[in-house]
Scaffold this motif. Sequence first.
Motif, PDB file in Angstrom:
ATOM      1  N   LEU A 123       0.834  -1.210   0.000  1.00 54.53           N
ATOM      2  CA  LEU A 123       0.000   0.000   0.000  1.00 54.53           C
ATOM      3  C   LEU A 123       0.864   1.253   0.000  1.00 54.53           C
ATOM      4  CD1 LEU A 123      -2.673   1.549   0.185  1.00 54.53           C
ATOM      5  CD2 LEU A 123      -2.643   1.205   2.657  1.00 54.53           C
ATOM      6  N   GLU A 124       1.927   1.235   0.805  1.00 53.07           N
ATOM      7  CA  GLU A 124       2.812   2.400   0.882  1.00 53.07           C
ATOM      8  C   GLU A 124       3.449   2.694  -0.476  1.00 53.07           C
ATOM      9  OE1 GLU A 124       2.628  -0.047   3.216  1.00 53.07           O
ATOM     10  OE2 GLU A 124       1.585   1.282   4.624  1.00 53.07           O
ATOM     11  N   CYS A 126       2.202   1.786  -3.449  1.00 48.71           N
ATOM     12  CA  CYS A 126       1.128   2.254  -4.335  1.00 48.71           C
ATOM     13  C   CYS A 126       0.795   3.717  -4.052  1.00 48.71           C
ATOM     14  CB  CYS A 126      -0.115   1.389  -4.165  1.00 48.71           C
ATOM     15  SG  CYS A 126       0.044  -0.239  -4.922  1.00 48.71           S
ATOM     16  N   HIS A 127       0.763   4.058  -2.764  1.00 47.13           N
ATOM     17  CA  HIS A 127       0.467   5.444  -2.363  1.00 47.13           C
ATOM     18  C   HIS A 127       1.519   6.392  -2.929  1.00 47.13           C
ATOM     19  CE1 HIS A 127      -0.466   8.950   0.013  1.00 47.13           C
ATOM     20  NE2 HIS A 127      -1.511   8.342   0.555  1.00 47.13           N
ATOM     21  N   LYS A 130       1.165   6.516  -6.877  1.00 47.00           N
ATOM     22  CA  LYS A 130      -0.176   6.776  -7.418  1.00 47.00           C
ATOM     23  C   LYS A 130      -0.196   7.973  -8.369  1.00 47.00           C
ATOM     24  CE  LYS A 130      -3.077   8.471  -4.416  1.00 47.00           C
ATOM     25  NZ  LYS A 130      -3.331   9.872  -4.836  1.00 47.00           N
ATOM     26  N   ILE A 148      -7.213   7.156  -3.085  1.00 45.42           N
ATOM     27  CA  ILE A 148      -7.192   6.466  -1.783  1.00 45.42           C
ATOM     28  C   ILE A 148      -8.562   6.606  -1.121  1.00 45.42           C
ATOM     29  CG2 ILE A 148      -6.153   6.435   0.528  1.00 45.42           C
ATOM     30  CD1 ILE A 148      -4.083   5.594  -1.376  1.00 45.42           C
ATOM     31  N   TYR A 161      -6.963   1.638   4.512  1.00 44.65           N
ATOM     32  CA  TYR A 161      -7.171   2.348   3.244  1.00 44.65           C
ATOM     33  C   TYR A 161      -7.064   1.368   2.084  1.00 44.65           C
ATOM     34  CZ  TYR A 161      -6.106   6.303   6.259  1.00 44.65           C
ATOM     35  OH  TYR A 161      -6.105   7.204   7.287  1.00 44.65           O
ATOM     36  N   ILE A 163      -7.140   1.327  -2.558  1.00 42.50           N
ATOM     37  CA  ILE A 163      -7.060   2.122  -3.791  1.00 42.50           C
ATOM     38  C   ILE A 163      -8.355   1.920  -4.568  1.00 42.50           C
ATOM     39  CG2 ILE A 163      -5.755   2.577  -5.904  1.00 42.50           C
ATOM     40  CD1 ILE A 163      -3.888   2.963  -3.637  1.00 42.50           C
TER      41      ILE A 163
END
Length: 370
Positions: A123-124, A126-127, A130, A148, A161, A163
Amino acid sequence: MNLSYWEIKSWLANIDFTVVGSGIVGLNCALQLKSKFPKANILILEKGMLPQGASTKNAGFACFGSLSEILEDLRNHTEEEVFGLVKKRVEGLKLLRQTLGDGKLDYQQLGGYELFTQHDDLLELCHAKKGEINNLLKPIFKSDVFAIKDNMFNFKNIKEYYIFNAFEGQLDTGKMMEALLNKAQTKGIKILNNINVEDFSEDNVSIKIKTNQFEFSTSKLFIATNGFASQLNIPDVQPARAQVLITKPIKNLHIKGTFHLDRGYYYFRNIDNRILFGGGRNLDFKTEETTKFAQTDLVQNKLEELLRVTILPNIDFEIDHRWSGIMGVGNQKKAIVKQLSNNVFCGVRLGGMGVAIGSLIGRELADLLH
């Protein structure tokens, strides 16, 4: 096989174009050929009772890749190649919807969600990436694709969270294939089922095709067998089995949309108040590199565990049905659409994106014939 004069005359004589495989690629190829050559005698041969590989077996995701899948693709492809892959998937979905209409597909754009397990640091990443991917894809979508959002579905052992992708949709795979088959037959395209092409040979005039039931000749041959391509000696395509299960109807099911987990190796969705859940090929890639339709305890038990622990915690459910489909994959995501010899053409290796690109690959396959 004990064929009559009439059977040979009506179904197997003077065949202009033979298409092997009545899936999404084969049917679209035949429809495109009929559009270009209205008087052509076109025959489709299908090894199964229904389109055998993945066309009637898939989960019905109208998707073009989750954020983590796109990031994964960028590790093995250039930015230009990844942009091209996504663009082709989007154009393919558009063509599918134009060909059949949203009503016949039961198409719904409920959005797509990518979930991340608690112990995963994806996730980190992807964040962080993004914005970069949104900029890369902006020429296609004219706005940001990935955003998000808070976890509002009460999934357990999932990060708070996820996506969200508003452009992702879902459809009814059975209705899609039924509509394509009907469309082909109304155009006068012949389809014979339970016919397995075993071999073919080519001379300057025609191609002789040997099947498990009969032999006949055709002017041109189009191979659209995707995961089974290696059985007709087409290299660079490996079969990849995908296992799926579906629950019995669940009262007040709160889950709507398409969901991706663990880099897209797991995927689930709502359909008819049920959860359809597939994936787990990454648990044992070697075993799942097969053309055999079957399920394994390893994968099925993992799917059930994820349903129980993550997707439907505190909800009683029963499994109604299990099945598998065969995709065609390779070391590159780009489909193989090419002329193999004077009169033989192929459109294979859809890389698990058959719903998205199948219509387009079928059209490109037919367009190889100038």
